[in-house]
Scaffold this motif. Structure first.
Motif, mmCIF file in Angstrom:
data_model
loop_
_atom_site.group_PDB
_atom_site.id
_atom_site.type_symbol
_atom_site.label_atom_id
_atom_site.label_comp_id
_atom_site.label_asym_id
_atom_site.label_seq_id
_atom_site.Cartn_x
_atom_site.Cartn_y
_atom_site.Cartn_z
ATOM 1 N N GLY A 72 59.982 34.819 49.490
ATOM 2 C CA GLY A 72 61.302 35.132 48.963
ATOM 3 C C GLY A 72 61.522 34.637 47.552
ATOM 4 N N LEU A 73 60.676 33.686 47.110
ATOM 5 C CA LEU A 73 60.854 33.087 45.791
ATOM 6 C C LEU A 73 60.118 33.869 44.703
ATOM 7 N N CYS A 74 59.093 34.651 45.091
ATOM 8 C CA CYS A 74 58.250 35.362 44.122
ATOM 9 C C CYS A 74 58.546 36.856 44.112
ATOM 10 N N ASN A 75 58.439 37.432 42.939
ATOM 11 C CA ASN A 75 58.572 38.883 42.787
ATOM 12 C C ASN A 75 57.178 39.507 42.860
ATOM 13 N N PRO A 76 56.861 40.272 43.911
ATOM 14 C CA PRO A 76 55.519 40.835 44.050
ATOM 15 C C PRO A 76 55.184 41.888 43.005
ATOM 16 N N ASN A 77 56.174 42.329 42.265
ATOM 17 C CA ASN A 77 55.949 43.316 41.212
ATOM 18 C C ASN A 77 55.736 42.679 39.842
ATOM 19 N N GLU A 78 55.759 41.337 39.805
ATOM 20 C CA GLU A 78 55.578 40.610 38.545
ATOM 21 C C GLU A 78 54.565 39.494 38.771
ATOM 22 N N VAL A 79 53.296 39.864 38.829
ATOM 23 C CA VAL A 79 52.221 38.913 39.116
ATOM 24 C C VAL A 79 51.267 38.856 37.929
ATOM 25 N N GLY A 80 50.961 37.650 37.492
ATOM 26 C CA GLY A 80 50.039 37.442 36.387
ATOM 27 C C GLY A 80 48.883 36.548 36.791
ATOM 28 N N LEU A 81 47.827 36.576 36.006
ATOM 29 C CA LEU A 81 46.605 35.838 36.306
ATOM 30 C C LEU A 81 46.127 35.115 35.053
ATOM 31 N N ILE A 82 45.757 33.839 35.215
ATOM 32 C CA ILE A 82 45.178 33.046 34.130
ATOM 33 C C ILE A 82 43.812 32.558 34.594
ATOM 34 N N GLY A 83 42.774 32.845 33.826
ATOM 35 C CA GLY A 83 41.442 32.380 34.171
ATOM 36 C C GLY A 83 40.787 31.694 32.991
ATOM 37 N N TYR A 84 40.135 30.555 33.251
ATOM 38 C CA TYR A 84 39.435 29.803 32.209
ATOM 39 C C TYR A 84 37.946 29.762 32.536
ATOM 40 N N SER A 85 37.114 30.209 31.605
ATOM 41 C CA SER A 85 35.667 30.159 31.750
ATOM 42 C C SER A 85 35.226 30.953 32.984
ATOM 43 N N MET A 86 34.773 30.289 34.060
ATOM 44 C CA MET A 86 34.429 31.039 35.269
ATOM 45 C C MET A 86 35.676 31.607 35.940
ATOM 46 N N GLY A 87 36.821 30.999 35.692
ATOM 47 C CA GLY A 87 38.077 31.603 36.140
ATOM 48 C C GLY A 87 38.338 32.899 35.393
ATOM 49 N N GLY A 88 37.929 32.937 34.103
ATOM 50 C CA GLY A 88 38.032 34.174 33.327
ATOM 51 C C GLY A 88 37.057 35.219 33.825
ATOM 52 N N TYR A 89 35.855 34.783 34.207
ATOM 53 C CA TYR A 89 34.898 35.691 34.846
ATOM 54 C C TYR A 89 35.528 36.312 36.092
ATOM 55 N N GLY A 90 36.093 35.464 36.941
ATOM 56 C CA GLY A 90 36.727 35.964 38.155
ATOM 57 C C GLY A 90 37.866 36.915 37.851
ATOM 58 N N ALA A 91 38.637 36.596 36.808
ATOM 59 C CA ALA A 91 39.759 37.463 36.438
ATOM 60 C C ALA A 91 39.279 38.849 36.015
ATOM 61 N N LEU A 92 38.177 38.913 35.272
ATOM 62 C CA LEU A 92 37.629 40.218 34.891
ATOM 63 C C LEU A 92 37.241 41.023 36.126
ATOM 64 N N ARG A 93 36.652 40.351 37.112
ATOM 65 C CA ARG A 93 36.322 41.026 38.370
ATOM 66 C C ARG A 93 37.600 41.504 39.063
ATOM 67 N N THR A 94 38.596 40.642 39.120
ATOM 68 C CA THR A 94 39.853 41.000 39.778
ATOM 69 C C THR A 94 40.532 42.164 39.081
ATOM 70 N N LEU A 95 40.327 42.288 37.780
ATOM 71 C CA LEU A 95 40.928 43.383 37.006
ATOM 72 C C LEU A 95 40.135 44.677 37.103
ATOM 73 N N GLY A 96 38.962 44.641 37.763
ATOM 74 C CA GLY A 96 38.219 45.874 37.996
ATOM 75 C C GLY A 96 36.837 45.950 37.396
ATOM 76 N N ALA A 97 36.443 44.979 36.558
ATOM 77 C CA ALA A 97 35.123 45.013 35.928
ATOM 78 C C ALA A 97 34.046 44.550 36.905
ATOM 79 N N GLY A 98 32.814 44.995 36.671
ATOM 80 C CA GLY A 98 31.683 44.616 37.510
ATOM 81 C C GLY A 98 30.475 44.259 36.673
ATOM 82 N N LEU A 99 29.444 43.712 37.321
ATOM 83 C CA LEU A 99 28.232 43.313 36.612
ATOM 84 C C LEU A 99 27.295 44.496 36.448
ATOM 85 N N GLU A 100 26.383 44.370 35.474
ATOM 86 C CA GLU A 100 25.431 45.445 35.215
ATOM 87 C C GLU A 100 24.394 45.519 36.335
ATOM 88 N N ASN A 101 23.863 46.700 36.535
ATOM 89 C CA ASN A 101 22.814 46.924 37.535
ATOM 90 C C ASN A 101 21.470 46.632 36.877
#
Length: 456
Positions: A224-253
């Motif tokens: 009830g405290l959070c707006n599900p339509n207003e969600v943001g993500l902060i990633g640092y280093s490997m957290g940034g790697y994870g964020a890129l994956r969460t945003l739709g990017a993938g690794l090379e084959n």
């Protein structure tokens, strides 16, 4: 009778406090007849993340009191990567994740905006190096959520490898004071206390991010405290790697990816069907990792898959980053052609463009350089990060165009800005970066690229 007497005392104290002019940082402070931030013991500038005298405008704390809670979550039926690698057969478990939540709060009489956190120097895979340290935060443990102005945007913070949920705590507190619910994750197998095989971090980082965001939005009181339509993500280093994956990017084959990840490669290699998590509406990427691993310009990342990032992004890096590699970060930024995106560069900084300052017990070089930079003051970096992250999320999650105007710099290189003072001393009709005080906008570059510009 006692209640009436107590009310009279409180009323008198409030009147006295008002008479002597409380400095208001939060809206509720006007209603509390005492120094809610305990400035007598912890004056401004003594707690990490406090705005220093030269801090840019949006580094200032917001109007809300801040509460903090620790939660223990379980992500059911996950692959235990560590045991699977060790035993050669797939092992399933309920993956534990500890998270810290900062949120707008309402204080009871007597509560103050001070809490103590504990983290560790060293790392568990280096026996004898773990040393605890405590530090002060400006939040109130287990305070009641402030529901009056909700629901609030939800922000998830994801640390590096190794790291902890407290590494960016000052940013969590700062955003919560401005009307955000902020959740910071201890990524299992990736914290200072439980450093595991790096493959676990590669496999689990995005899975953790998506699970925690979704889980928080189903839990009380956060649902009830959070707006599900207003969600943001902060990633640092490997957290940034994870964020890129969460945003739709993938690794090379590639052979490199397949050989290193083995049976897990297929879950990370880019596929045409991959999509970003629809919950995330904007993301901040601090020195995201992977762009310089291998021989491709985008490193481990599949260049085409980066085009699947469609939400606004703010990228932050040091021009001398020798961990994620500045050139690799820029190549990733340039490849995310369908994202409205900003790249903030700290000239001559290394990788540490967001951790809190080093604790006083970090006297060994390795411990100290977990936090420090050879050129920049960490505290100064943190204040600038508070400023730009606030502007970015206020614009793209809250729709606050006024806050977003701080991203509209007239010159890419801050050193080229010309400060012209008006009658009141404020900058006017100048090319100086908005929100920065005279002589303070130096050593920075801010680039903005829109998808429309990419297509030309």
């Amino acid at each position: 009778m006692k209640n009436s007497f107590l009310f009279s005392i409180v009323f008198v104290l409030f009147c006295v406090a008002s008479l002597f002019g409380f400095n208001s940082v939060g809206a509720q402070q006007l209603k509390l007849p005492y120094d809610v931030f305990d400035y007598a013991q912890y004056p401004i500038g003594s707690v990490w993340g406090d705005p220093l005298p030269d801090a840019p405008a949006l580094a200032q704390r917001g109007k809300f009191m801040v509460g903090v809670k620790t939660l223990h979550l379980l992500n059911p039926d996950q692959i235990d990567v560590i045991k699977t690698l060790a035993e050669g057969t797939t092992v399933i478990y309920n993956r534990p994740l500890t998270v810290e939540v900062w949120y707008p709060a309402t204080l009871k009489l007597g509560q103050i905006q001070i809490t103590m956190y504990t983290d560790f120097l060293g790392r568990s895979d280096q026996p004898g190096t773990l040393v605890p340290y405590t530090f002060v935060g400006r939040a109130t443990r287990d305070a009641s959520p402030d529901i009056a102005d909700g629901p609030y945007p939800l922000i998830l913070i994801s640390h590096g490898y190794p790291g902890s949920r407290y590494l960016l705590y000052y940013l969590g507190e700062n955003l919560a004071s401005k009307g955000y619910v902020v959740v910071s994750v201890d990524h299992t197998d990736s914290t200072y206390l439980d450093v595991g095989n790096f493959v676990s971090t590669l496999v689990n980082r995005s899975l953790d991010q998506e699970f925690v965001m979704g889980e928080i939005l189903k839990m009380q009181p956060w649902e009830g405290l959070c707006n599900p339509n207003e969600v943001g993500l902060i990633g640092y280093s490997m957290g940034g790697y994870g964020a890129l994956r969460t945003l739709g990017a993938g690794l090379e084959n590639s052979t490199l990816v397949k050989n290193y990840l083995g049976k897990f490669a297929s879950t990370l290699i880019a596929r045409p069907s991959d999509k970003g998590d629809p919950l995330v509406k904007a993301a901040v990427l601090f020195a995201p990792w992977g762009g310089t691993v291998g021989t491709n310009p985008t490193g481990l990342w599949d260049k085409t898959s980066l085009e699947k990032i469609t939400v606004p992004t703010l990228w932050v890096a040091g021009s001398q980053d020798d961990v994620a590699g500045y050139k690799g970060i820029v190549n990733l930024f340039d490849s995310a052609i369908n994202s409205k995106r900003y790249l903030l560069t700290y000239d001559d900084a290394l990788h540490n463009v967001v951790p809190h300052p080093a604790p006083s017990i970090a006297t060994k070089f390795g411990d100290y350089y977990r936090f420090a930079d050879p050129v920049w003051s960490t505290w100064r970096i943190d204040n600038i990060d508070e400023h730009f992250v606030t502007a970015f999320f206020d614009l793209y999650l809250k729709g606050n165009a006024e806050a977003g105007s701080y991203l509209n710099v007239k010159v890419v290189n801050s050193n080229d800005g010309i400060y012209i003072a008006g009658n009141g001393g404020e900058a006017t009709d100048s090319t100086y970066w908005p929100g920065f005080q005279p002589r303070t906008a130096l050593g920075l570059h801010l680039v903005y690229v829109s998808p429309s510009l990419d297509s030309k």
